[in-house]
Design a protein around this motif. Structure first.
Motif, short mmCIF file in Angstrom:
data_model
loop_
_atom_site.label_atom_id
_atom_site.label_comp_id
_atom_site.label_asym_id
_atom_site.label_seq_id
_atom_site.Cartn_x
_atom_site.Cartn_y
_atom_site.Cartn_z
N SER A 247 0.86 -1.10 -0.16
CA SER A 247 -0.07 0.14 -0.24
C SER A 247 0.77 1.07 0.01
CB SER A 247 -0.97 -0.11 1.23
OG SER A 247 -0.15 -0.10 2.33
N THR A 248 0.27 2.30 -0.55
CA THR A 248 1.02 3.63 -0.55
C THR A 248 1.01 4.06 0.98
OG1 THR A 248 -1.14 4.86 -1.16
CG2 THR A 248 0.18 4.02 -2.73
N ASP A 252 -3.38 3.37 -0.14
CA ASP A 252 -4.18 2.90 -1.34
C ASP A 252 -3.38 1.39 -1.33
OD1 ASP A 252 -5.89 4.84 -1.51
OD2 ASP A 252 -4.58 6.11 -2.57
N LEU A 253 -4.24 0.65 -2.24
CA LEU A 253 -3.63 -0.83 -2.49
C LEU A 253 -2.64 -0.68 -3.80
CD1 LEU A 253 -5.71 -3.90 -2.62
CD2 LEU A 253 -4.42 -3.41 -4.67
N ILE A 254 -1.44 -1.36 -3.55
CA ILE A 254 -0.78 -1.34 -4.97
C ILE A 254 -0.69 -3.14 -5.16
CG2 ILE A 254 1.66 -1.31 -5.38
CD1 ILE A 254 2.29 0.55 -3.24
N PRO A 255 -1.16 -3.22 -6.35
CA PRO A 255 -1.16 -4.42 -6.81
C PRO A 255 0.17 -5.13 -6.97
CG PRO A 255 -1.49 -3.12 -8.62
CD PRO A 255 -1.62 -2.26 -7.44
N PRO A 400 -9.80 0.26 1.11
CA PRO A 400 -8.68 0.51 0.14
C PRO A 400 -8.99 -0.34 -1.18
CG PRO A 400 -7.74 0.04 2.40
CD PRO A 400 -9.20 0.00 2.40
N GLU A 401 -9.24 -1.49 -1.06
CA GLU A 401 -9.78 -2.27 -2.18
C GLU A 401 -10.78 -1.93 -2.88
OE1 GLU A 401 -10.33 -7.03 -3.28
OE2 GLU A 401 -10.50 -6.24 -1.17
N ARG A 403 -11.72 1.37 -3.20
CA ARG A 403 -11.04 2.75 -3.81
C ARG A 403 -10.26 2.29 -5.18
NH1 ARG A 403 -9.53 4.18 1.36
NH2 ARG A 403 -7.53 3.92 1.13
N TYR A 404 -9.43 1.18 -4.99
CA TYR A 404 -8.45 0.79 -6.14
C TYR A 404 -9.53 0.18 -7.26
CZ TYR A 404 -5.68 -2.54 -8.92
OH TYR A 404 -5.29 -3.06 -10.14
N ARG A 407 -11.20 3.24 -8.95
CA ARG A 407 -10.27 3.88 -9.92
C ARG A 407 -10.01 3.36 -11.14
NH1 ARG A 407 -7.30 4.93 -5.22
NH2 ARG A 407 -5.85 3.16 -5.81
N LYS A 408 -9.86 1.96 -11.18
CA LYS A 408 -9.80 1.21 -12.17
C LYS A 408 -11.11 1.43 -13.14
CE LYS A 408 -7.30 -1.55 -13.33
NZ LYS A 408 -5.94 -1.33 -14.32
#
Length: 412
Positions: A247-248, A252-255, A400-401, A403-404, A407-408
């Motif tokens: 995560s940032t 926020d989630l980082i894949p 967080p998931e 939100r990700y 955004r996608k």
């Protein structure tokens, strides 16, 4: 010299299951034994800060808890006569003589907390409370329920153990293998809940992942010849090695493909890889060794593009034979997409959905929609992909998931 408060807390956390196990083995009465143990821990935290940690801290704790236990049992009207007769028969008995302080009760306590009479949720709660030492409030927070709800769940679990007549120590004809499997399943679920929290504003709960790893180490030390417990510890270490990059700074989630692999924990990767190599060839390979092998393949790739996805897809196919669950099937779809392309993965997802209803099942639908969204995006259909991304975002309760995925949906 007095010890640091954090050193005392760490020691008490480590010794708590040993004290509780010793009392339960001697007296039974899980609920009363836990209260006596907590009284002893509280007394120690206060006295040791003023004075110093005694030379034999476990013996000290057991003696204090023993006295509390006897007092509590004497106060129990239904048991008063039997317990007073028991104590009177050994007026000079020392608990530490009857139960050596170096006797390790951890495995029996884990097995008791995972008794077949309990539901999966009760096993998890009781294990975290009795063996992990988490407070009821901490467990409630981790699982998104009120403290009162979790207190009731734990209380009922203790009552069920008492009503079942469960023994603390196990005879030769007990299903030890089955109970070990239950313990491993509980630790696996605790780790997974910590790694991606079901509900809330946090992506992870490091207190839960850390506790799961600690208990997995304990289990591995208690049954070192069991290859699946070795695999479970390896799996946790390999997956947890990515924790700092998931995560940032804003949460926020980082894949996985975008994580900075230079920041992965190399010590955890080495230990986990060594463990799975040592355990791989010991008998029929089970679910935890297969998952650890998959995690090891990921860990061995210096960059995402060098991941051996064909090997991962084959391992997931083998895992599906051992554990034919929705999450495993969906993970195989992802591996097939990376190894053989989105068209083949889409065909597989459609086939599995027809057979198992992955897009509708409450446990898999949000992930199934997210995977289909990625596949549709890769196949050049952004409109259909957006629908699935938004559906998946709406279905997940991890912020967080969600939100990700949102955004996608809009190409961010």
């Amino acid at each position: 010299m007095t010890a640091r408060p954090d050193a005392i807390e760490d020691l008490l956390r480590m010794e708590a299951p040993q004290v509780l196990g010793a009392l339960v083995r001697r007296f039974g009465h899980f609920d009363i034994a836990e209260e006596a143990t907590q009284d002893a821990l509280l007394a120690a935290s206060q006295q040791w800060r003023r004075d110093a940690i005694p030379d034999q801290p476990r013996s000290w704790l057991i003696r204090v808890a023993y006295r509390r236990m006897v007092d509590a049992l004497r106060a129990e009207s239904a048991d008063r006569r039997r317990e007073e007769q028991y104590v009177a028969s050994e007026p000079h008995a020392s608990f530490s003589h009857a139960a050596p302080a170096d006797h390790d009760d951890s495995l029996n306590l884990l097995l008791l907390c995972c008794h077949p009479a309990l539901s999966s949720a009760s096993r998890i709660a009781l294990t975290l409370r009795a063996v992990g030492g988490l407070t009821t409030a901490e467990i409630a927070h981790a699982y998104g329920v009120t403290e009162q709800t979790m207190a009731v769940r734990i209380s009922r679990a203790k009552q069920q153990i008492r009503k079942s007549g469960a023994r603390f120590e196990f005879a030769a004809d007990d299903d030890l293998s089955g109970r070990l499997s239950a313990v491993m399943r509980v630790l696996y679920l605790i780790f997974n809940e910590g790694y991606t929290v079901t509900t809330g504003t946090e992506l992870t709960r490091t207190d839960l992942t850390g506790e799961a790893i600690r208990l997995a180490r304990l289990l591995h030390a208690l049954v070192p010849d069991d290859p699946e417990s070795t695999g479970l510890l390896a799996l946790m270490l390999l997956i947890d090695s990515r924790r700092a990059t998931r995560s940032t700074s804003n949460g926020d989630l980082i894949p996985l493909r975008d994580q900075d692999r230079t920041r992965w924990d190399l010590d955890s990767i080495r230990e986990g890889s060594d463990l799975i190599r040592a355990a791989w060839s010991q008998g029929n390979v089970g679910t935890y060794r297969l998952q650890a092998a998959i995690a090891a393949v990921h860990a061995s790739a210096p960059v995402a593009e060098q991941t051996d996805w064909a090997q991962i897809a084959a391992l997931y196919l083998a895992l599906e034979q051992v554990e034919p669950s929705g999450p495993v099937r969906l993970a195989r779809v992802v591996a097939v997409a990376h190894a053989f392309g989105p068209a083949r993965a889409t065909a597989l997802l459609e086939e599995l959905d027809r057979e198992h209803g992955l897009l509708q099942h409450p446990l898999t639908r949000h992930r199934a929609h997210a995977i289909r969204a990625h596949l549709r995006e890769a196949e050049g259909d952004p409109t259909a992909a957006r629908e699935d991304f938004l559906a998946a975002a709406d279905m997940t309760t991890n912020e967080p998931e969600s939100r990700y995925l949102s955004r996608k949906a809009f190409g961010e």
